[in-house]
Design a protein around this motif. Sequence first.
Motif, PDB file in Angstrom:
ATOM      1  N   GLU A 131       0.739  -1.148   0.097  1.00  0.00           N
ATOM      2  CA  GLU A 131       0.085   0.003  -0.041  1.00  0.00           C
ATOM      3  C   GLU A 131       0.794   1.374   0.053  1.00  0.00           C
ATOM      4  O   GLU A 131       1.809   1.204   0.597  1.00  0.00           O
ATOM      5  CB  GLU A 131      -0.922  -0.002   1.440  1.00  0.00           C
ATOM      6  N   TRP A 132       0.240   2.366  -0.876  1.00  0.00           N
ATOM      7  CA  TRP A 132       1.019   3.520  -0.768  1.00  0.00           C
ATOM      8  C   TRP A 132       0.933   4.086   0.359  1.00  0.00           C
ATOM      9  O   TRP A 132      -0.224   4.288   0.901  1.00  0.00           O
ATOM     10  CB  TRP A 132       0.686   4.174  -2.078  1.00  0.00           C
ATOM     11  N   ASP A 133       1.961   4.455   1.088  1.00  0.00           N
ATOM     12  CA  ASP A 133       2.095   5.407   2.440  1.00  0.00           C
ATOM     13  C   ASP A 133       2.907   6.787   2.118  1.00  0.00           C
ATOM     14  O   ASP A 133       4.228   6.432   1.930  1.00  0.00           O
ATOM     15  CB  ASP A 133       2.375   4.526   3.532  1.00  0.00           C
ATOM     16  N   ALA A 134       2.317   7.758   2.331  1.00  0.00           N
ATOM     17  CA  ALA A 134       3.059   9.107   2.270  1.00  0.00           C
ATOM     18  C   ALA A 134       4.272   9.083   3.069  1.00  0.00           C
ATOM     19  O   ALA A 134       5.551   9.526   2.694  1.00  0.00           O
ATOM     20  CB  ALA A 134       2.297  10.310   2.191  1.00  0.00           C
ATOM     21  N   SER A 135       4.088   8.711   4.361  1.00  0.00           N
ATOM     22  CA  SER A 135       5.028   8.835   5.517  1.00  0.00           C
ATOM     23  C   SER A 135       6.241   7.715   5.057  1.00  0.00           C
ATOM     24  O   SER A 135       7.494   8.071   5.448  1.00  0.00           O
ATOM     25  CB  SER A 135       4.502   8.340   6.701  1.00  0.00           C
TER      26      SER A 135
END
Length: 930
Positions: free
Chosen positions: A121-125
């Motif tokens: 999953e894409w996670d900005a952090s």
Amino acid sequence: MAVRGRRSKVLPSELNKVCPERGDDPATHSRTMSDFEVVPNLQQSSSSVSRSRRKAHFPGGSNEKENLISWIPENIRKKECTYFVESSQTSDSGRVVCECGYLREQHLEDASKPPIFLGKEWDASRHIQEMPTDAFGDIHFTGLGQKMGKYVRVSSDTPPRVIFHLMTQHWGLDPPNLLISVTGGAKNFIMKPRLKNIFRQGLVKVAQTTGAWIITGGSHAGVMKQVGEAVRDFMLSCGHKDSEIVTIGIATWGTVYNRDSLICPMGGFPAEYVLDEENQGSLSCLDSNHSHFILVDDGTHGRYGVEIPLRTRLEKFISEQTKVKGGVAIKIPIVCVVLEGGPGTLDTIYNAITNGTPCVIVEGSGRVADVIAQVASLPVPKITIALIQKKLSVYFHDTYEHFTEGKLVEWTKKIQDIVRNRQLLTIFREGKYGQQDVDVAILQALLKASQNQDHFGRENWDHQLKLAVAWNRVDIARSEIFTDDHEWKPTDLHPVMAAALISNKPEFVKLFLEQGVRLKEFVTWDTLVYLYDNMAPSCLFHSKLQKVLLEEREHTAGSKMPRVQLHHVSQVLRELLGSSTQHLYPKPKHTERPRLSIPVPHIKLNVQGSSLRSLYKRSAGRAAFTTDPVRDLLIWAVVQNRQELAEIIWAQSQDSMAAALACSKILKELAKEEEDTDTTDAMLALAEQYEQKAIGVFTDCYRKDEERAQKLLTRVSEAWGKTTCLQLALEAKNMNFVSHGGVQAFLTKVWWGKMCVDNGLLRVIACVLFFPLLFTSLITFRDKRLQPMGCLTRLRAFFTAPVVIFLMNILSYFTFLLLFAYVLMVDFQSSPSWREYLIYFWLFSLVCEEIRQLLYDPDGLGVVKMASLYFKDFWNKLDVCAILVFITGLTCRIIKVIKMVESSCSPGTTTTKPYPEAPHLQLLEPLQGW
């Protein structure tokens, strides 16, 4: 969708010209994840490898650019997405984009082949990383003349102190006296032409007069465009660079159109930027009328509002800084100005009020601003949901159907909380304050907000006065501070009076004098020393003062530079005023001086380890006041060429004619040594003005009483070194003053002494040659006591008159020349005659007079100093040359006589001279036998 120009295949050809280190080789642009894996080594990499590349990029660049291109990548970061995850949304052109909003080719190469540890999953952090910024330098707006600005791309997590350091230390901005945060509608909106002009003129005026920074969103739309156009109109009407207004745009990097032209890892100097509104789509262009841009990057594309948290932190950080200028130390105040706006603007106002930031709402600008303005005067219980719903239907008629019931409740609660803090809320209404008084409304809002829990009673008034002085707004001080609500003691104004003097704010000096400040109480020995300590280093008098201190250090063989004392100032002033004046400040016997005793809180002037607050807090009964405070302040202002300030102080002077002539003399002497042509012209013009002031004072006195006015010319002025007005005028070569009819009439009287001025020169010469004629009616006298013919005092009155002394000197000089010519041509004998000895004695008396002039030193200046003053006079140089030539001839004469005596005394030597008494007749010897 804009393309991030971070790879060779999307880099425009123009960018290669700006950033030559990229070259044309695609291999130089390929990057992998491993290049940025070790984050702690980024600063080291930038310091070593990149530094050499930057120097190669600017082979002939200045040190400032080299420092900038070294400092920015080491301290400022950008953000990059390192993991491509396909988003359900597409770009404007229908292409697949990542969750961050960028296309696949706009990512790093390894982002499309992610390692397993990155997760699914894409996670900005996790998937957005920081790395050295690649966009900074000078921005040039193509096709818009010479419009230039500064820009930098920063990470959204950048500490505010780093950005503030960049702005003040590398961009060269002075810390502001006021921070104006303008917020409102981000889209173009319509304002009434009159209200638009009022807002523009008021905003620019408050920024220009107070030295404020204006912070906006930086884009070429909405309220940001209004601010930019206001600054542009002001700059066009003003025309000089000194009036430049600092306008800082804080925008989101991912929403800036044409941002690829700003990318240059080695810095764009300049980076060419095209403002293209037609093709910007959902993005926005930067406004060309802003002077500085901070482009906030969170690694995403097309998402507005990213800059808001960083902007909030930066504004808060700046507002917590303390600025000391002109002797006043204040925390930089901040005010929020609101035009129009939507839901985001309401949140901004709510957050500002919650944080204690005053807000000025411009009524008539539309939407949120008008809604709040309409209910601001109502009691909080009357601000109901129904009322807010009614106002929203009027001012948000296009989008009113999107307001849900929950949204109405939220808006009502926020507006109630905003109105509840009335001391922080100011509504500007067009008809209330006048056409150009937005600036007054902004400053009034700040003063009203300063009445909070941090300041009570007198402290609150002191704080408001400090703000007014820092802003240089004397009109605000008159209308808002010096009112019947508070009674000011003159001693309470002493610290701000010193601050106004140091920062050259003549209007405040005039105001404080009107409010009862007495210069006799204000000007003390320590105050003067403090003022001279705070002189501008660029001032010529400051450099002369430092030269005196350096000479004293060398004389005492000390290692530490002595502090400025008034006797040092007196040395420089005596050089400027001339040797005919005495020292204005005698050298004290002890170095320690008594201190002041007036307690004044909350004012701090830091100079060489001391402060004005401590200066005014010494023990009671020990203040050392100066003898003439007006003179002291006048000199301090004049030597710095501060025209308006000096004029205000000169108006307080009692001996105004002597003061004007002394100022003229000082300015003319300083102008001789000043290197800057403009400053020299200004000094000479001011010197001429003071000469005209002296003429005006003397003319008024002469019209009322001629005799008393003429006495003023020779009255000894104790304040100006025991000299006279006439002496000062002659020293300064003020020919316009000397040629005044009253001065000429006085000089004529002095020239003729006690005799009447209508006596002819022939009659005077006749009496000089045959003095018994004085006892006839040939010469008349003004004094009736000298009228009797047999009065013996007529002889003294006649022979002490300057005209008679001058004529006798001329006759004496011609007698000397005739006697000298006679001895050389007729009476030149082998041995000196009595007439020749008379010439020697005569010349010896002249030599004694010259020696007396050279060595006479009543002020203890020393032989070297007196010699330099003596040889500055051309006639003294001529006298010395004449004496030396005569001594040379006399030496030859003595040698010849000695040889003749020796030859006549030798045995077996006989000399026969047919004409021993007349050597020149020896020329006839060859003719005797003819």
